[in-house]
Design an enzyme around this catalytic site. Structure first.
Site, short mmCIF file in Angstrom:
data_model
loop_
_atom_site.label_atom_id
_atom_site.label_comp_id
_atom_site.label_asym_id
_atom_site.label_seq_id
_atom_site.Cartn_x
_atom_site.Cartn_y
_atom_site.Cartn_z
N ASP A 151 109.55 36.02 36.53
CA ASP A 151 111.03 35.41 36.54
C ASP A 151 112.03 36.42 35.97
O ASP A 151 111.88 37.16 35.17
CB ASP A 151 111.26 33.95 36.05
N GLU A 152 113.42 36.17 36.63
CA GLU A 152 114.60 36.92 35.85
C GLU A 152 114.33 38.25 35.59
O GLU A 152 114.82 38.72 34.52
CB GLU A 152 114.86 36.03 34.75
N VAL A 153 113.89 38.86 36.57
CA VAL A 153 113.96 40.48 36.28
C VAL A 153 115.50 41.03 36.81
O VAL A 153 116.13 40.43 37.47
CB VAL A 153 113.05 41.30 37.35
N HIS A 176 111.17 39.43 30.09
CA HIS A 176 110.89 38.73 29.08
C HIS A 176 109.77 39.23 28.30
O HIS A 176 108.98 38.50 27.63
CB HIS A 176 110.41 37.25 29.77
#
Lengths: 547, 547
Positions: free
Chosen positions: B315-317, B250
């Site tokens: 989050d969300e790597v 992100h």
């Protein structure tokens, strides 16, 4: 530009705008006086935009040159009917040409012509959308000139329904909504003005209706004067106001003042056996008092709304309600040839006769034709709120149709059930109708050419169980704009290609930000990054056809 | 009353309020200076409500008598720590007693006492909710006296997340939100301040971050001064501000100024192979420049936010992003004992070390523990945004947890996909989380007593892909209030009974209308008729267990 014109040629010149751009209608003096007033109002609003809008687009970029020519004036001509009459047959087309070159030393002049003043209004609204403020130059420009626009609506009836009974809206909110509607080229405000929950209309024949049935008899009402204000404000913007007095269902609010004519009022706790939503209650079809009420109310209400149509309602009649009513069952015992359905027919016949006696043509919800199969005359317009096969059925029978499916064009859906004590309840018409789904609705899908001609247009609808002045603007915009483009521009472009959300998104983003610049709380559709980088947030090709 | 106090006895007397009600804190002079300032501010806001609120409830009715006694003054006492220190361990409890009788000729005096100034703030907020304006008498009253309230929070961490990167919010909007948060007894603003789409923070060490990565480098930024204003405003209202600088995923917005440290930036059109949402981009874990950036940025950002916690994101790597990056693959070739997962561990270790070197404890999204199974120290707080089994997993491991499931507490869900060119797309976390669903969330469901103690609280979250200043207030309220009551009052009442939406609805309606009276665009939950007729719009018994 939203809704997109039917035909639009443009170029790559950026014009400056003469600060006091001359606006002149060459033949306005020969028009009806009210037409002249409408023109004056439109001209003033147009000037307001020129002076105050200062809209900087997040995604429309243009070149500014020191040598830009200046647009000097706008010349307007009404080529046809100069009356102020506005109805289903009004010619709303217009042509707008904005040149980028002129003969030597001649000032640059734009031309707008239309058959009627209402075409002129659309043309002026289109013009305002060509103007962009430059952040760097701190000045207004008209980029992408020259412009040659020939424009006309795909559908004659382009409506928005707002329900003012479940929750009340002050007059100022309705006026603001009408303004935004006109920018979006809507031309019908379907005013679902009363329903089971409240009766905000202050009748002069039956003042007790709102004294007892409005949410607040002083502050949450619409007086005759309010309605006149709203109707005239709308007319000034090319919008017809069609009121709906829904009957015989959805009428509980009448029982506060006239309990005798409402059957099965507010049955609790099993309201669902008697009504689609609480509180239950329907007009009593066998009492003379019911018909006396109608014969007094309808002349008054029809006289307050000048449009040639009047919406009689007719949705969600539940026979259980009448079955539970002594006077109705007694009547049927005395009249063995009658049935609950024939009582409904009797009621609707009387209601529609009264409407016609007052020089209006009735509109009805689809149930009267599709479910109750009433043999109504073919000039009645039928509003279809369910699936497309019902549009087919109704047009096959020869009726004209207003389309607006709950699966596509209900703006209230998807916000959870409003019924209490219901932790798992979602809304019956889930999911939320996002702008892309709204844009994919084709009101004439699957119809023959003949049937398609009977679809006079459509309406997008905001029912107000979970909407009121705090949030209705974000519920409406820009999603109602999505419907507005389908209704004005049509599902197909001039070359017969289906309009796509991929093409539309950048324009709609631009239009949304312009509405925000005009002070409207239109919702964002995407992160600003996606707006500024058109296409970069599109669904990846690999996800389009995953199988 | 919202959120409902843990213990609340009341009666049936209606008190008048002395127009210039005396408010006095008996021992404020002995408090820290900042504590005194906080008290003065709270007193002024309280007086504002007394004078200006004039809230007329649609569903709370009370008797007014000519003989009503008048409440003369409010006496306040801070019984414990008089510092202005606010953290996870702050005692927020308070006791408020408002008598309805007094010894002969003695003025009526209410008493508020609390261990800290922050308990006092909660007590004052509670007090304002006891006041109702009478439409008939045009005066303010305090009905249902006497009141004896003993109140304290069920959870220590009661947060609201707002994302200011997908769309930007001006400082004034954040201040307004903090005000409403304090009325709802939230005590943490989780500020998801940057993300892939934009970097609005104007760093003084790296000004190019916002000069190139903000949506607008002048108008859509947060300066050091802005952040100070927000943090202090929040502190004055008992709210801690925890910033989140989400890393290593992100982070695309950093690439506008420092392209070298961002891998796989903005891959198109198949962004979905590299990122959960466009634009793709992650910090490069193998470049010294990355760590140099962190070692300069983190001391600055931690110094701007005084709270003892700092949210590191996580989050969300997406490993595909690093797999597609030459410098990363080359590093792995040179270091055969390393893996993509060990690179992540290396990055997180360095990041967390920097945070700790600056005297903060890291918070992380669940992925670092649940998916990547990093052996982080047990003082790290883990924020769980998915299903309850993950809360179980993480607390079993001994971590403290902030709960807030996307299935219950995501306030953005249900408004259609924001991805373009996607006519059939709904939102990934459909449906909309209506207030009743939000109310049904139990952050400690299925946990042992020991595990449940590790749940320090929860957060309700507004991601801003489809929210910005036009609509965020209606997205937040009153649904965030629903989460606020679960966090403050708990899922069970003092007798161990589960709190129900049936009981809560009337109170929440009243609270919603009070927030509207305070100028907040809190959405309506029901038609006003349902608000005025509690219970009558409840789900009918027959529909409750249809099978």
């Amino acid at each position: 530009m939203w809704p997109i014109p039917q035909s639009w040629l443009n170029g790559n010149e950026t014009l400056k705008i003469f600060p006091s751009l001359g606006i002149k209608c060459t033949n306005i003096e020969t028009a009806e006086e009210l037409t002249q007033q409408i023109f004056e109002g439109a001209k003033n609003r147009f000037r307001e935009f020129l002076v105050n809008e200062k809209y900087i687009s997040p995604n429309v970029h243009f070149e500014v040159s020191k040598n830009s020519l200046t647009l000097h004036s706008l010349t307007i001509e009404i080529t046809g009917d100069k009356s102020s009459k506005l109805n289903l047959n009004t010619n709303e087309s217009y042509e707008l040409s904005i040149p980028s070159t002129s003969d030597e030393n001649q000032p640059l002049i734009a031309h707008l012509k239309a058959s009627t003043i209402f075409g002129i209004l659309h043309g002026l609204n289109t013009f305002t959308q060509l103007l962009y403020f430059s952040k760097e130059e701190k000045e207004l420009f008209l980029p992408f000139a020259p412009h040659y626009i020939k424009d006309y609506p795909r559908f004659a009836h382009r409506g928005l329904l707002l329900d003012t009974s479940r929750n009340y809206y002050p007059v100022r909110d309705l006026l603001s909504m009408l303004d935004v509607m006109s920018w979006n080229k809507f031309n019908v405000f379907h005013w679902h003005i009363v329903d089971a929950n409240s009766w905000p209309v202050k009748s002069e024949v039956y003042p007790e209706l709102s004294e007892k049935g409005a949410y607040d008899p002083e502050t949450m009402i619409y007086t005759k004067e309010d309605i006149k204000t709203i109707v005239e404000f709308a007319h000034q913007r090319g919008i017809r106001v069609i009121p709906e007095f829904d009957m015989p269902g959805h009428t509980f609010a009448i029982s506060y003042s006239m309990p005798e004519i409402i059957t099965c009022p507010d049955v609790q706790p099993n309201w669902n056996d008697f009504s689609a939503s609480p509180p239950s209650g329907q007009m009593n079809p066998v009492l003379p008092a019911t018909y006396e009420f109608l014969s007094n109310l309808i002349p008054e209400m029809t006289s307050w709304f000048p449009d040639e149509f009047y919406h009689t309602g007719g949705d969600e009649v539940v026979m259980n309600c009448w079955k539970a009513t002594d006077s109705v069952t007694a009547y049927l015992k005395e009249h063995p040839n009658d049935t609950y359905e024939s009582l409904l027919k009797m009621f609707i016949n009387r209601l529609h006769s009264l409407v016609r006696e007052n020089d209006k043509i009735p509109i009805t919800w689809q149930e009267m034709i599709v479910d109750h199969k009433l043999p109504l005359p073919k000039d009645v317009i039928v509003q279809v709120w369910t699936t497309e096969d019902n549009i087919k059925k109704v047009t096959e029978l020869g009726y004209r149709v207003i389309a607006g499916s709950a699966d596509y064009w209900y703006l209230d859906c998807g916000h959870g059930g409003w019924v209490g004590d219901n932790p798992d309840g979602n809304s019956w018409c889930d999911p939320f109708k996002h702008w892309q789904r709204i844009y994919s609705y084709n009101p004439t899908k699957g119809l023959t050419e003949e049937e398609a001609k009977r679809v006079i247009g459509g309406e997008t609808l905001l029912w107000s169980e979970q909407a009121d002045p705090t949030n209705f603007e974000t519920r409406l915009w820009p999603r109602a704009s999505s419907a507005a483009e389908i209704l004005w521009s049509g599902n197909y472009d001039e070359n017969g290609n289906l309009r796509t959300t991929k093409e539309a998104l950048s324009r709609l983003n631009d239009w949304r930000f312009r509405m925000v610049a005009r002070g409207i709380r239109a919702e964002p559709l995407q992160p600003l990054w996606c707006v500024k980088n058109p296409g970069k947030c599109d669904l990846p090709p690999a996800l389009k056809n995953p199988f």
